[in-house]
Design an enzyme around this catalytic site. Structure first.
Site, PDB file in Angstrom:
ATOM      1  N   HIS A 348       0.885  -1.069   0.120  1.00  0.00           N
ATOM      2  CA  HIS A 348      -0.090  -0.041  -0.023  1.00  0.00           C
ATOM      3  C   HIS A 348       0.762   1.167  -0.078  1.00  0.00           C
ATOM      4  O   HIS A 348       0.332   2.350  -0.027  1.00  0.00           O
ATOM      5  CB  HIS A 348      -1.066   0.158   1.324  1.00  0.00           C
ATOM      6  CG  HIS A 348      -2.513  -0.733   0.469  1.00  0.00           C
ATOM      7  ND1 HIS A 348      -3.552  -0.208   0.572  1.00  0.00           N
ATOM      8  CD2 HIS A 348      -1.682  -2.353   1.616  1.00  0.00           C
ATOM      9  CE1 HIS A 348      -4.125  -1.443   0.235  1.00  0.00           C
ATOM     10  NE2 HIS A 348      -4.043  -2.461   1.143  1.00  0.00           N
ATOM     11  N   LYS A 534      -8.693  12.774   4.902  1.00  0.00           N
ATOM     12  CA  LYS A 534      -7.325  12.017   4.995  1.00  0.00           C
ATOM     13  C   LYS A 534      -6.600  12.349   6.138  1.00  0.00           C
ATOM     14  O   LYS A 534      -7.302  13.554   6.499  1.00  0.00           O
ATOM     15  CB  LYS A 534      -7.510  11.931   3.766  1.00  0.00           C
ATOM     16  CG  LYS A 534      -6.306  14.080   3.457  1.00  0.00           C
ATOM     17  CD  LYS A 534      -5.545  13.491   1.838  1.00  0.00           C
ATOM     18  CE  LYS A 534      -6.894  13.524   0.268  1.00  0.00           C
ATOM     19  NZ  LYS A 534      -6.764  11.990  -0.171  1.00  0.00           N
ATOM     20  N   ARG A 535      -6.272  11.159   6.722  1.00  0.00           N
ATOM     21  CA  ARG A 535      -4.786  11.189   7.446  1.00  0.00           C
ATOM     22  C   ARG A 535      -4.309  12.720   7.364  1.00  0.00           C
ATOM     23  O   ARG A 535      -3.650  13.172   6.427  1.00  0.00           O
ATOM     24  CB  ARG A 535      -4.492   9.932   7.568  1.00  0.00           C
ATOM     25  CG  ARG A 535      -3.310   9.617   8.511  1.00  0.00           C
ATOM     26  CD  ARG A 535      -2.672   8.149   8.344  1.00  0.00           C
ATOM     27  NE  ARG A 535      -2.440   7.906   6.416  1.00  0.00           N
ATOM     28  CZ  ARG A 535      -1.266   8.133   6.730  1.00  0.00           C
ATOM     29  NH1 ARG A 535      -0.615   8.066   7.395  1.00  0.00           N
ATOM     30  NH2 ARG A 535      -0.487   7.358   5.333  1.00  0.00           N
ATOM     31  N   LYS A 540       0.070  14.750   2.225  1.00  0.00           N
ATOM     32  CA  LYS A 540      -1.428  14.593   1.812  1.00  0.00           C
ATOM     33  C   LYS A 540      -1.110  16.411   1.597  1.00  0.00           C
ATOM     34  O   LYS A 540      -2.024  16.215   1.072  1.00  0.00           O
ATOM     35  CB  LYS A 540      -1.153  13.436   2.971  1.00  0.00           C
ATOM     36  CG  LYS A 540      -2.005  12.162   2.603  1.00  0.00           C
ATOM     37  CD  LYS A 540      -2.572  11.848   3.667  1.00  0.00           C
ATOM     38  CE  LYS A 540      -2.756  10.572   3.576  1.00  0.00           C
ATOM     39  NZ  LYS A 540      -3.567   9.438   3.151  1.00  0.00           N
ATOM     40  N   THR A 644      -8.829   6.789  -1.800  1.00  0.00           N
ATOM     41  CA  THR A 644     -10.397   5.898  -1.937  1.00  0.00           C
ATOM     42  C   THR A 644     -11.651   7.415  -1.692  1.00  0.00           C
ATOM     43  O   THR A 644     -12.290   6.706  -2.238  1.00  0.00           O
ATOM     44  CB  THR A 644     -10.369   4.958  -1.383  1.00  0.00           C
ATOM     45  OG1 THR A 644     -10.648   5.696   0.306  1.00  0.00           O
ATOM     46  CG2 THR A 644     -10.025   3.498  -1.663  1.00  0.00           C
ATOM     47  N   LYS A 648     -14.450   8.603  -3.906  1.00  0.00           N
ATOM     48  CA  LYS A 648     -16.054   9.145  -3.057  1.00  0.00           C
ATOM     49  C   LYS A 648     -16.464   9.749  -3.390  1.00  0.00           C
ATOM     50  O   LYS A 648     -18.165   9.964  -3.749  1.00  0.00           O
ATOM     51  CB  LYS A 648     -15.654   8.526  -1.682  1.00  0.00           C
ATOM     52  CG  LYS A 648     -15.156   7.380  -0.935  1.00  0.00           C
ATOM     53  CD  LYS A 648     -14.994   7.330   0.347  1.00  0.00           C
ATOM     54  CE  LYS A 648     -13.868   5.897   0.977  1.00  0.00           C
ATOM     55  NZ  LYS A 648     -13.348   5.940   2.285  1.00  0.00           N
TER      56      LYS A 648
END
Length: 802
Positions: A348, A534-535, A540, A644, A648
């Protein structure tokens, strides 16, 4: 299933009498929920039993999906939808004077995961049942989730997530299926009476692993698969004295908390203990089942597939070897052939810190027999590889290097399949991160792009949009989500586009009401809702987002400019930072400080609002995603394996603002550049900087006045109450040369953001882009992902008519 409203009401009343011996109006919402849960669980039970019976009688090959996280969210509404009785139950409860929405709110989010990894595992469990794949989940029944996030003066504070404080109506304790897991002690290989060399254990600490099973219902079929979560308990009869508080606590802690703090030696040892605990219990449970089939152990791989989701369950490989060698008496060669055929591994990440590594001495101390087996796997690997490739190449692929055990290396060497989770990610694995392994085992590498279950993320969370879609293309898309593609035919249908806009506005109004009630912030539903959920991690790049927000604010403060005519914007964040990740927590503080500054400045006439929701999780996502206009997917290229949330948000009609990273590449391939907002470096440019060491963030700072003003605001007092955090972030970008290229991508990001005003004011164009994103989102359903796993990795049956 077929059930009338009157029949449901009778069964509900019967259940509440049995449980509480009272009338429905005397029950609290929690008691009403528990009553409903017991009825729904009873509806599921017959199919659950029948599914297990059929698997065993038909000797169907079964998949066991091992994951340290599962993040299913609330199961009440999902189970009712999959059973086909959601509307019947709502109406029946209304007749009884019970508000179904209150029961939904009572249910707790299951604290079994953190982010994308756990949510993916939950989507896969849903899709396996829906696609008739004989599948089982295997994980840990954490008593406490990651943590419950609170903001105090803008800082993240971690509180216990006691999600099991009330009864979990969906689980069933299976004490008769418990397994014993051994830790510590000494293991000696000794000759037994038959002349075989077998291990002898002394002074072990034994832990009882008790399974709790949860039914995973397929969508409108009769398949009910099993999610098995293990709880650590003290053995009833044990040779070791477990009376001391320290000993009892050490066992209790194994299944107490998801991701315990690993900044200390004890914390790391606990994480390692958790990993072996659920792996050993799960693999033992599999062999217990397999022996009942009466099939020779040599055929295990024809009946069982063990899937390793990320590196956490990698000890499945040496644990299966242990059982085949020590308990089944197989030779090493036979056991290794079976293990490799049985196990498969999903990678991952390419992030070095996420590819787990453990000091040899820790593994040797905690699980000495597993350590012996890992050493022997590595010895044989080195021996065979050196003959083929030479010593230097072999050392790079060694499981053990300089006293460190590389779990990803063990997973690759011991599996017949290694897959990435997006096309770009898989290519990076093959060409960069795992290149030596790809050269050695090219046939094992393959791609399986992640997916999401549209049942959770559209049918359940956005009923207005779901109903609108069905009005235009029928309901077949609910079982065949790629039929959302039929929406493309309505691109010029102004009536549909107007209805689509109204559905989005309704969702934004509901979110605005929630934000006002819970946070006291008033936001305009007609503004652009720009969402990054998100985390919290530096790669990110929530930091890039907040720097742009700050830039907009500073421009507004400078005086009348064309930008003051910008469409109002609401920037929405949802994120948790790991408790020991201080830099991520500093970014949280910065976002909250910028929010306080902007939200309380009346001079900008509410042109910008910033909302950072606390304790982001599945249920909050179900509120935010249907209301989103912009989907922020702005990770540094090559760092996000797939993502993901991008899928969504796309499914709910948000426009993706993105780098060409992870599955964003495949989203672009489906919807086209013209229906996204793309920016930033691409892979080749990034690797050029890495190879040439030619990136100098100071040069950008010194030659970009707008960006320089934003960065200076971190340290010159413009933003109150971030003296320490502002300096740390400022230094990370300039003194330490901006590891994630925030400054490099800033201008490109601002340019992409600036396109939003003109696009959003052209309502037809915007709604067409939204519609086309929805139309292509069905292709990212986890149903299709699972079918690819079933066909190309697991070789198991599935329903081919979906």
């Amino acid at each position: 299933m077929e059930i009338s409203k009157e029949q449901f009401k009778k069964e509900y009343n019967r259940a509440l009498t049995s449980l509480y011996a009272t009338e429905v109006h005397d029950l609290t919402p929690l008691e009403q929920y528990i009553t409903l849960g017991s009825v729904v669980k009873e509806y599921t039970a017959q199919n659950w039993m029948q599914t297990k019976r059929e698997y065993q009688q038909n000797q169907a090959k079964q998949v066991y999906y091992f994951s340290i996280e599962f993040l299913p969210g609330k199961l009440l509404k999902s189970n009712l939808l999959n059973l086909g009785i959601l509307d019947t139950v709502r109406e029946g409860l209304a007749d009884l004077g019970v508000d179904f929405t209150h029961l939904e709110e009572v249910e707790s989010d299951q604290g079994l995961g953190n982010g994308g990894l756990g949510r993916l595992a939950a989507c896969f469990m849903d899709s396996m049942a829906t696609c008739d794949v004989p599948g089982n989940g295997n994980g840990i029944r954490y008593r406490h989730g990651l943590f419950r996030q609170k903001f105090v003066n803008g800082y993240q504070v971690e509180l216990p997530d006691n999600w099991l404080r009330h009864e979990n109506v969906w689980e069933t304790r299976r004490e008769n299926k418990a397994e014993t897991v051994r830790f510590y002690g000494q293991v000696h290989l000794e000759e037994n009476e038959e002349g075989q060399i077998v291990p002898t254990y002394r002074n072990t600490q034994d832990v009882l692993a008790v399974p709790y099973d949860t039914a995973m219902t397929g969508y409108e079929n009769d398949t009910v698969n099993n999610l098995r979560l293990w709880s650590a308990e003290i053995p009833a009869s044990a040779e070791v004295d477990y009376s001391s508080e320290g000993m009892r606590k050490s066992i209790h802690n194994i299944s107490d908390m998801l991701y315990p703090d690993d900044s200390s030696y004890d914390g790391r040892m606990l994480r390692l203990k958790q990993e072996y605990f659920f792996v050993s219990a799960g693999v033992q449970s599999i062999l217990r089942y397999y022996r009942k089939l009466g099939v020779p152990m040599e055929h295990l791989a024809e009946n069982i597939s063990i899937h390793i989701n990320d590196t956490h369950p990698t000890m499945c490989i040496p644990e299966l070897m242990r059982l085949l060698l020590d308990e089944e008496g197989l030779t090493w060669e036979a056991a290794w052939a079976i293990t490799m055929k049985t196990c498969s591994y999903t990678n991952h990440t390419i992030m070095a810190e996420a590819l787990e590594k453990w000091p040899e001495h820790m593994v040797a101390e905690l699980v000495p027999r597993i350590y012996q087996i890992i050493c022997e796997i590595n010895r044989r690997h080195i021996e065979s590889m050196t003959l083929l490739y030479g010593a230097q190449f072999t050392w790079r692929t060694s499981i053990i290097q300089d006293g460190i055990i590389h779990m990803a290396h063990l997973a690759i060497i011991g599996s017949h399949s290694i897959n990435g989770v997006a096309k770009l990610h898989t290519e990076i694995l093959k060409e960069k991160a795992l290149h030596d392994f790809y050269l050695a085992f090219p046939a094992r590498f393959n791609n399986k792009t992640n997916g999401i279950t549209h049942r959770r993320w559209l049918l359940l969370s956005n009923e207005g949009l779901s109903d609108l879609i069905s009005d235009y293309i029928g309901t077949e898309w609910k079982k065949k989500p790629n039929e959302l593609y039929l929406l493309k035919a309505f691109k010029e249908d102004s009536v549909l586009l107007d209805k689509l806009e109204q559905v989005k506005l309704d969702n934004k109004m509901r979110l605005a009401e929630y934000v006002k009630e819970t946070m006291g912030i008033e936001i305009d539903p007609h503004a652009v809702f720009d969402v990054q959920i998100k985390r919290l991690h530096a790669y990110k790049r929530q930091l890039l987002n907040v720097l742009h927000i700050l830039s907009l604010y500073l421009k507004l403060k400078e005086g009348p400019t064309p930008e003051q005519e910008m469409v109002p914007r609401v920037f929405i964040f949802g994120a948790k930072a790991a408790p020991s990740y201080s830099y991520a927590k500093e970014i949280i503080k910065l976002i909250n400080a910028v929010a306080d500054l902007i939200n309380n400045d009346t001079s900008i006439n509410n042109k910008i609002k910033v909302v950072f929701v606390e304790n982001y999780g599945v249920t909050l996502a179900e509120k935010i995603i249907p209301a989103a206009d912009i989907s922020e997917q702005i990770s540094l290229v090559t760092k996000e394996a797939s993502g993901t949330s991008n899928m969504k948000l796309m499914l709910n009609g948000a426009i993706t603002l993105a780098t060409l990273d992870g599955a964003n590449v495949e989203i672009r391939d489906k919807v086209g550049d013209e229906n996204m907002l793309l920016f930033g470096m691409q892979e080749a440019e990034l690797y050029h900087f890495y190879d040439s060491h030619s990136y100098h963030s100071h040069d950008i700072y010194n030659h970009n006045p707008r960006l320089k003003r934003c960065l200076d605001a971190l340290v010159d007092g413009t933003i109150p109450n971030i003296e320490a955090e502002g300096q740390e972030i400022f230094d990370s970008l300039l003194k330490y040369n901006d590891e994630y290229f925030v400054l490099k991508d800033y201008d490109s990001y601002v340019a992409a953001q600036s396109r939003i005003d003109s696009l959003y004011t052209d309502r037809k164009k915007w709604n067409q882009m939204s519609l086309l994103n929805i139309a292509h989102a069905g292709e990212f359903s986890s149903d299709y992902t699972i079918m690819h796993y079933a066909d190309e990795i697991w070789n198991v049956h599935h329903n081919k008519n979906l």
